[in-house]
Design an enzyme around this catalytic site. Structure first.
Site, mmCIF file in Angstrom:
data_model
loop_
_atom_site.group_PDB
_atom_site.id
_atom_site.type_symbol
_atom_site.label_atom_id
_atom_site.label_comp_id
_atom_site.label_asym_id
_atom_site.label_seq_id
_atom_site.Cartn_x
_atom_site.Cartn_y
_atom_site.Cartn_z
ATOM 1 N N CYS A 186 0.878 -1.182 0.000
ATOM 2 C CA CYS A 186 0.000 0.000 0.000
ATOM 3 C C CYS A 186 0.908 1.222 0.000
ATOM 4 C CB CYS A 186 -0.955 -0.039 1.195
ATOM 5 S SG CYS A 186 -0.144 0.056 2.808
ATOM 6 N N ALA A 187 0.508 2.289 0.645
ATOM 7 C CA ALA A 187 1.332 3.493 0.685
ATOM 8 C C ALA A 187 2.480 3.352 1.686
ATOM 9 C CB ALA A 187 0.488 4.712 1.017
#
Length: 107
Positions: free
Chosen positions: A61-62
């Site tokens: 993800c981030a």
């Protein structure tokens, strides 16, 4: 649920690992790891049939928070999932390549 650092992930990806990015489409389009499929967390359940069962599914993800949650969820339903610590932000900070755009493979 297992977690790996970016160096291990880069090595596994280079060897053909299966990886999904659970960020939302606009985040994915803004920059993602080459070869990683988009599978938004909000749609993860709808894409389970497309995930491999015989090998690890790397989840990014981030920063690592959403991927950890998604990997735990995938483990609970029978997948071997691995969260990528540091996420796409860490990947980019280390100077690794990032692809921009919406042309993406969906898991």
């Amino acid at each position: 649920m297992r977690e790996v650092d970016l160096d291990v992930f880069a090595s596994e990806l280079a060897e053909g690992a299966f990886a999904i990015d659970v960020r939302e489409p606009d985040e994915y389009a803004a920059g993602h790891v080459p070869g990683v499929r988009t599978t938004p967390l909000s749609e993860l359940g709808a894409h389970l049939a497309a995930l491999p069962t015989g090998r690890p599914v790397y989840v990014i993800c981030a920063s690592g928070n959403r991927s950890a949650w998604a990997a735990e969820h995938l483990e609970a339903v029978g997948f071997h999932a691995v969260s990528v610590a540091g996420g796409t932000s860490g990947w980019a900070r280390t100077g690794r390549p990032v692809v921009r755009g919406t042309d993406a493979r969906t898991a």
